[in-house]
Design a protein around this motif. Sequence first.
Motif, short mmCIF file in Angstrom:
data_model
loop_
_atom_site.label_atom_id
_atom_site.label_comp_id
_atom_site.label_asym_id
_atom_site.label_seq_id
_atom_site.Cartn_x
_atom_site.Cartn_y
_atom_site.Cartn_z
N PRO A 1 105.81 89.53 -34.81
CA PRO A 1 105.34 90.90 -35.03
C PRO A 1 103.82 91.00 -34.99
O PRO A 1 103.12 90.10 -35.42
N LYS A 2 103.33 92.14 -34.48
CA LYS A 2 101.89 92.36 -34.40
C LYS A 2 101.25 92.34 -35.78
O LYS A 2 101.84 92.81 -36.75
N TYR A 3 100.05 91.82 -35.84
CA TYR A 3 99.18 91.85 -37.01
C TYR A 3 99.69 91.04 -38.21
O TYR A 3 99.21 91.22 -39.31
N GLU A 4 100.66 90.16 -37.99
CA GLU A 4 101.19 89.36 -39.10
C GLU A 4 100.77 87.90 -39.05
O GLU A 4 100.54 87.30 -40.08
N ASN A 5 100.71 87.34 -37.86
CA ASN A 5 100.52 85.91 -37.71
C ASN A 5 99.34 85.61 -36.81
O ASN A 5 98.66 86.53 -36.36
N LEU A 6 99.11 84.35 -36.52
CA LEU A 6 98.07 83.94 -35.59
C LEU A 6 98.69 83.14 -34.45
O LEU A 6 99.48 82.22 -34.69
N ALA A 7 98.36 83.49 -33.25
CA ALA A 7 98.72 82.73 -32.06
C ALA A 7 97.49 82.75 -31.16
O ALA A 7 97.04 83.82 -30.75
N PHE A 8 96.93 81.58 -30.91
CA PHE A 8 95.69 81.53 -30.17
C PHE A 8 95.54 80.18 -29.47
O PHE A 8 96.29 79.25 -29.72
N SER A 9 94.56 80.10 -28.60
CA SER A 9 94.25 78.87 -27.89
C SER A 9 92.79 78.50 -28.10
O SER A 9 91.94 79.37 -28.24
N VAL A 10 92.55 77.20 -28.12
CA VAL A 10 91.19 76.68 -28.25
C VAL A 10 90.95 75.74 -27.08
O VAL A 10 91.75 74.82 -26.84
N LEU A 11 89.88 75.97 -26.36
CA LEU A 11 89.51 75.12 -25.23
C LEU A 11 88.59 74.01 -25.73
O LEU A 11 87.57 74.28 -26.37
N LEU A 12 88.97 72.76 -25.44
CA LEU A 12 88.18 71.61 -25.84
C LEU A 12 87.89 70.75 -24.62
O LEU A 12 88.60 70.82 -23.63
N LYS A 13 86.86 69.92 -24.73
CA LYS A 13 86.49 69.06 -23.61
C LYS A 13 86.43 67.60 -24.05
O LYS A 13 85.37 66.98 -24.03
N PRO A 14 87.58 67.03 -24.42
CA PRO A 14 87.58 65.62 -24.79
C PRO A 14 87.52 64.74 -23.54
O PRO A 14 87.76 65.21 -22.43
N THR A 15 87.25 63.47 -23.76
CA THR A 15 87.38 62.51 -22.66
C THR A 15 88.86 62.17 -22.53
O THR A 15 89.66 62.47 -23.42
N ILE A 16 89.20 61.50 -21.48
CA ILE A 16 90.60 61.11 -21.29
C ILE A 16 91.06 60.17 -22.40
O ILE A 16 92.19 60.22 -22.86
N GLY A 17 90.16 59.33 -22.90
CA GLY A 17 90.49 58.44 -24.01
C GLY A 17 90.69 59.15 -25.33
O GLY A 17 91.38 58.65 -26.22
N LEU A 71 89.65 64.28 -16.46
CA LEU A 71 90.10 65.31 -17.38
C LEU A 71 89.04 66.41 -17.42
O LEU A 71 87.89 66.16 -17.75
N HIS A 72 89.44 67.61 -17.05
CA HIS A 72 88.50 68.74 -17.08
C HIS A 72 88.43 69.38 -18.46
O HIS A 72 87.35 69.69 -18.95
N TYR A 73 89.58 69.60 -19.09
CA TYR A 73 89.61 70.20 -20.43
C TYR A 73 91.01 70.09 -21.00
O TYR A 73 91.97 69.76 -20.30
N ALA A 74 91.11 70.37 -22.28
CA ALA A 74 92.40 70.44 -22.97
C ALA A 74 92.46 71.77 -23.70
O ALA A 74 91.45 72.23 -24.24
N VAL A 75 93.61 72.38 -23.70
CA VAL A 75 93.81 73.64 -24.41
C VAL A 75 94.81 73.42 -25.54
O VAL A 75 95.93 72.96 -25.30
N LEU A 76 94.37 73.70 -26.76
CA LEU A 76 95.26 73.65 -27.92
C LEU A 76 95.85 75.04 -28.08
O LEU A 76 95.13 76.00 -28.28
N GLY A 77 97.15 75.13 -28.01
CA GLY A 77 97.84 76.38 -28.31
C GLY A 77 98.39 76.26 -29.71
O GLY A 77 99.14 75.32 -30.02
N ILE A 78 98.01 77.17 -30.59
CA ILE A 78 98.41 77.08 -32.00
C ILE A 78 99.05 78.39 -32.43
O ILE A 78 98.55 79.47 -32.14
N GLY A 79 100.15 78.25 -33.13
CA GLY A 79 100.80 79.40 -33.77
C GLY A 79 100.99 79.08 -35.23
O GLY A 79 101.46 78.00 -35.58
N ILE A 80 100.57 80.00 -36.10
CA ILE A 80 100.73 79.80 -37.54
C ILE A 80 101.26 81.09 -38.18
O ILE A 80 100.75 82.18 -37.90
#
Length: 188
Positions: A1-17, A71-80
Amino acid sequence: PKYENLAFSVLLKPTIGQLPYMNMAASLAIAKTVREFSVPEITIKWPNDVRAKGRKIAGVLIEAAMESEMLHYAVLGIGINVNLNVSEHSEIEKIATSLFYETGKKHSRQVVFRCLLENIDFFYSKVISGKSLTAEWRMNLETIGKEIQLSWGNRILHGLAEDVDDFGNLKLRTKSGETITVAAGEVT
């Protein structure tokens, strides 16, 4: 439902290791955040669910953009689940929970979001500085030491979840005594 939870993505740039530690950083950040809102009995179900009293409160998905060996980037998709009233959703009522359900009060999504981003930064900074999160992540895993069923590709395996390796892969001892190491799968 709208306005109740969080669903988002965070762009990170880790190395492959560093890539194997992104799931650990995200799930530890979620666990720390949820604890900061006084939710008890927080565990991580391998590989990427955060649970309160055995019910899912958050999850993580990671996608990486790679080309050849780069590795160009990693995207964390998080839902809470923040203000979800799980009792209004009979299909998930027994398996899901929320900050609201666990504490009995509504929470500012902005405050939760800011706290979670700060905790992601804290754990991601550890990874970037060369520190391993494996020991801390292992201590939060509810899966270790349990008899489980693992759905992995088109296989279903049964056995004891013995441990995780340094990269977070699950070590499963099957009924036949064979040890199998898996990087992903659905645990029940």
